[in-house]
Write a protein that holds these residues in place. Sequence first.
Motif, PDB file in Angstrom:
ATOM      1  N   LEU A 171      20.638   6.731  11.733  1.00 37.74           N
ATOM      2  CA  LEU A 171      20.456   6.427  10.315  1.00 37.74           C
ATOM      3  C   LEU A 171      19.693   5.134  10.105  1.00 37.74           C
ATOM      4  O   LEU A 171      19.034   4.954   9.081  1.00 37.74           O
ATOM      5  N   THR A 218      34.929  19.670   9.729  1.00 31.84           N
ATOM      6  CA  THR A 218      33.734  19.934   8.928  1.00 31.84           C
ATOM      7  C   THR A 218      32.461  19.563   9.680  1.00 31.84           C
ATOM      8  O   THR A 218      31.486  20.327   9.696  1.00 31.84           O
ATOM      9  N   SER A 219      32.461  18.408  10.330  1.00 30.44           N
ATOM     10  CA  SER A 219      31.254  17.936  11.022  1.00 30.44           C
ATOM     11  C   SER A 219      30.887  18.862  12.179  1.00 30.44           C
ATOM     12  O   SER A 219      29.723  19.240  12.336  1.00 30.44           O
ATOM     13  N   SER A 252      22.541  15.135  15.578  1.00 24.51           N
ATOM     14  CA  SER A 252      21.592  14.832  14.503  1.00 24.51           C
ATOM     15  C   SER A 252      20.261  15.529  14.758  1.00 24.51           C
ATOM     16  O   SER A 252      19.613  16.022  13.815  1.00 24.51           O
ATOM     17  N   GLY A 285      17.433  15.549   5.663  1.00 26.51           N
ATOM     18  CA  GLY A 285      18.520  15.251   4.731  1.00 26.51           C
ATOM     19  C   GLY A 285      19.861  15.758   5.237  1.00 26.51           C
ATOM     20  O   GLY A 285      20.870  15.045   5.190  1.00 26.51           O
ATOM     21  N   ALA A 286      19.880  16.989   5.723  1.00 33.37           N
ATOM     22  CA  ALA A 286      21.115  17.554   6.275  1.00 33.37           C
ATOM     23  C   ALA A 286      21.546  16.776   7.511  1.00 33.37           C
ATOM     24  O   ALA A 286      22.742  16.547   7.730  1.00 33.37           O
ATOM     25  N   ASP A 324      21.043  13.619   8.150  1.00 31.89           N
ATOM     26  CA  ASP A 324      21.636  12.346   7.728  1.00 31.89           C
ATOM     27  C   ASP A 324      23.068  12.551   7.237  1.00 31.89           C
ATOM     28  O   ASP A 324      23.972  11.763   7.549  1.00 31.89           O
ATOM     29  N   THR A 325      23.282  13.607   6.459  1.00 38.30           N
ATOM     30  CA  THR A 325      24.614  13.871   5.914  1.00 38.30           C
ATOM     31  C   THR A 325      25.625  14.143   7.013  1.00 38.30           C
ATOM     32  O   THR A 325      26.732  13.585   7.028  1.00 38.30           O
ATOM     33  N   VAL A 326      25.259  14.992   7.951  1.00 42.06           N
ATOM     34  CA  VAL A 326      26.178  15.328   9.032  1.00 42.06           C
ATOM     35  C   VAL A 326      26.390  14.130   9.956  1.00 42.06           C
ATOM     36  O   VAL A 326      27.485  13.949  10.501  1.00 42.06           O
ATOM     37  N   THR A 327      25.381  13.303  10.119  1.00 36.44           N
ATOM     38  CA  THR A 327      25.548  12.089  10.929  1.00 36.44           C
ATOM     39  C   THR A 327      26.620  11.195  10.328  1.00 36.44           C
ATOM     40  O   THR A 327      27.421  10.590  11.062  1.00 36.44           O
ATOM     41  N   VAL A 328      26.661  11.107   9.009  1.00 33.25           N
ATOM     42  CA  VAL A 328      27.711  10.325   8.350  1.00 33.25           C
ATOM     43  C   VAL A 328      29.088  10.909   8.670  1.00 33.25           C
ATOM     44  O   VAL A 328      30.045  10.182   8.963  1.00 33.25           O
ATOM     45  N   LEU A 329      29.202  12.237   8.643  1.00 32.96           N
ATOM     46  CA  LEU A 329      30.473  12.882   8.982  1.00 32.96           C
ATOM     47  C   LEU A 329      30.847  12.614  10.439  1.00 32.96           C
ATOM     48  O   LEU A 329      32.025  12.424  10.762  1.00 32.96           O
TER      49      LEU A 329
END
Length: 484
Positions: free
Chosen positions: A126, A170-171, A282, A292-293, A295-300
């Motif tokens: 990120l 979820t991740s 990632s 975008g997806a 980045d979102t999954v990396t946060v999870l």
Amino acid sequence: MSGSPPPNGGFVRRVGLFQATTINMSQMCGIGPFVTIPLMVAAFGGPQAVIGFIAGAILALADGLVWAELGAAMPGSGGSYVYLRQAFQYRTGRLMPFLFVWTAMLFIPLIMSTGVVGFVQYLGYLAPGLGQTSGDLIGLGMIALVILMLWRGIEHIARLTAVMWGVMITSVLLVILAAASDFSAHLAFTYPAHAFDLGGNHFWIGFAGGLTIGIYDYLGYNTTAYMGAEIKDPGRVLPRSIIFSILGIMAIYLLLQIGTLGVIDWHRMTHANDIASTSVASAVLEETWGKGAADTVTVLILITAFASVFTGLLGGSRVPYDAARERVFFRPYAKLHPRHRFPMLGLATMGVITAAGFLIGRHTDLATLIQLLTTVMVIVQALAQIVALTVLRKRQPALRRPYRMWLYPIPSVIAFVGWCVIYGYADKNSPGRHPIEWSLAWLALGCVAFVLWARFEKVWPFGPKEISEEYLVPAEPDVSPADA
């Protein structure tokens, strides 16, 4: 009630089956598979690396059945400490439980430090410009936050852990679904020449390295055994939480490994400058669903990594408590927080060692750190505990066993051989690092510490052996009809 366990020293039994399983699974999964898939591929030299996760699952399940029987029969806080104390007290007094706590105070926080290393590693996806110093400070700040959050009552922590488990599930499911949406069987199942050449030494060295990485990814299936004094109906809940968590994580890992190999060319995972070698999950999301997806999954994934460190220190901090309370470790570790009833010094000490291990891991490679922490735990925990199960069956046949190992002693033998393979090949998989020598040196230092401690406490070999069989079911007194 006849056969009930001894007083648990102030802990409250509030953790049920679902929460216990989520605690194990959160600790098992965490950041592990997201950072070790490239390491596994490098160890085997191709997509046949899936063998490592299968072998790790078999070893985890075999060893998990050892934990299940011992944990159900002796549900005290401290896990292995309790089992080793009961099994080996007849010949060596308190030596083995002392050595276990001595080694656990090192290997448990080192396992947590690998999770923090992985956290910073994925954070780099990120923030590509994240420097060494900034990463170090972020990792140390994460550890401080974990300690702060654990400085509270277990009932709040159990609820929080269930939420973190949901994020973890979820991740991994999103990565699996993303991989399935663009899966290439050609990438996943095309193997290099001689990939399965069992006659060559190269395969078996790779297998031992892969088994080490695999069992590292499954470590945590025993977390609730460390919390036995806080588990509801432990004779039923402890074995099930261990077995359910292993089977659940095994299914997740196999889908994750195969799915990843079906999206990312395995050669990319072995190149240090490729994002697939440091943040493979990632890379999968970016390749399939876009940046975008990803980045979102990396946060999870970062939340998942945080959860694994959180649950690991939660269970690990309980290890020295029971030992100190029973005068088998340094006495200050027996003190609980006056209000929230958790072991303060154990949590603080492991937090400090986690921070030190994180800084060391940042300046070495992750595979070497995994090799070192694994060899430290093999002799005193893994092998000695397998022996302890057999010793207790002979020494304490009347011990109440709500769960008995299936197909005994076959799982014990499988586990014993698996751990020996990991230990025997450690130096070959870490050239120049000498993990076996370091583990033996730490064990020798523990023996010196025990002699000094035993002399101060005036226990064996400087005093009498104190045999305590408090988990045995008391014999029912004979009652004559006249007495009745």
